[in-house]
Design an enzyme around this catalytic site. Structure first.
Site, PDB file in Angstrom:
ATOM      1  N   SER A 196       0.832  -1.204   0.000  1.00  0.00           N
ATOM      2  CA  SER A 196       0.000   0.000   0.000  1.00  0.00           C
ATOM      3  C   SER A 196       0.862   1.247   0.000  1.00  0.00           C
ATOM      4  O   SER A 196       1.958   1.260   0.587  1.00  0.00           O
ATOM      5  CB  SER A 196      -0.902   0.011   1.246  1.00  0.00           C
ATOM      6  N   TYR A 248      -2.727  -1.278   9.750  1.00  0.00           N
ATOM      7  CA  TYR A 248      -2.778  -1.748   8.365  1.00  0.00           C
ATOM      8  C   TYR A 248      -1.495  -1.391   7.633  1.00  0.00           C
ATOM      9  O   TYR A 248      -0.850  -2.249   7.006  1.00  0.00           O
ATOM     10  CB  TYR A 248      -3.993  -1.117   7.681  1.00  0.00           C
TER      11      TYR A 248
END
Length: 247
Positions: A142, A155
């Protein structure tokens, strides 16, 4: 014929990767956790492109199930593709959680860890005996590993760990000529974490050099390219696919 396992392939980037790989003639084994009908719809799309597809259930947080999953993959390779070796693995399955540091519970932390770092580590380990020489692994990370975004600390931290793990995979699997790379999506229109509101999408578009958010298919095509032989000299890299995300 190259056959690819794509986790979380029933929707979003996973489904887009399945379509892109199928367009290149690759056979697809995709996994789903609860959305069987959606996964079977993706398989139908894949097979409409003239290649074979299989949907298998898998909970990436349940490492105890990985041995049985490996058997199911091996059975599919034998029954559908005449016993060829597995060419690639895309560690894509995941979910989003938006919560400030002081509100994240231990259960939420553990859930994110299990799916985004522990799961990919041990699933890759479980499937390695099936991956042939010259194979490829793609891990979905990400852009939040590069740009700190409030509310996604756990995350992003585990995606950062997966990015580091990718380099170690490349190093240790190199003698088998198995490549490992990471794809790091920027702002992409998917339903991860509940999807994008119009207001949030406008904000993300304003922070992206190309002035819009991306589409899942744009990431899927990059994944397929990394699995294919035409990018065979790319290894141990993290490729951000975000249109120039620069908040």
């Amino acid at each position: 014929m190259q056959v690819i396992v794509i986790t979380g392939g029933s929707r979003g980037i996973g489904a887009a990767a399945a379509r892109a790989c199928a367009a290149r003639g690759m056979g697809i084994i995709l996994t789903y956790n609860s959305q069987r009908e959606a996964a079977e719809a993706v398989v139908a799309e894949v097979e409409a492109r003239g290649v074979r597809g299989v949907a298998l259930p898998l909970d990436v947080s349940d490492t105890a199930s990985f041995c049985a999953f490996r058997v199911a993959v091996a059975d599919s390779l034998r029954e559908v593709w005449n016993g060829i070796a597995l060419h690639g693995l895309v560690n894509n399955a995941g979910f989003g959680l938006y919560s400030p540091l002081d509100a994240v519970t231990e259960a939420q932390f553990d859930g994110l860890f299990s799916v985004h770092l522990k799961g990919p580590f041990f699933l890759t380990q479980a499937l390695l005996p099936l991956i042939g020489e010259g194979g490829a692994i793609v891990n979905l990370t990400s852009a939040t590993t590069r740009v700190a975004t409030a509310g996604v600390a756990p995350y992003a931290s585990f995606k950062g760990g997966l990015e580091v793990l990718t380099r170690y995979m490349a190093k240790e699997l190199g003698p088998r000529r198995v490549r490992a790379n990471a794809v790091s999506p920027g702002a992409i229109r998917t339903d991860l974490g509940g999807g994008l509101t119009d207001e949030f999408e406008a904000l993300l578009a304003s922070q992206t050099a190309l002035g819009r958010v991306g589409e899942a298919d744009e990431v899927g095509r990059v994944i397929a390219s990394l699995l294919a032989d035409d990018l065979g000299w790319v290894n141990g890299q993290s490729l951000e696919v975000g249109g120039g995300y620069c908040p």
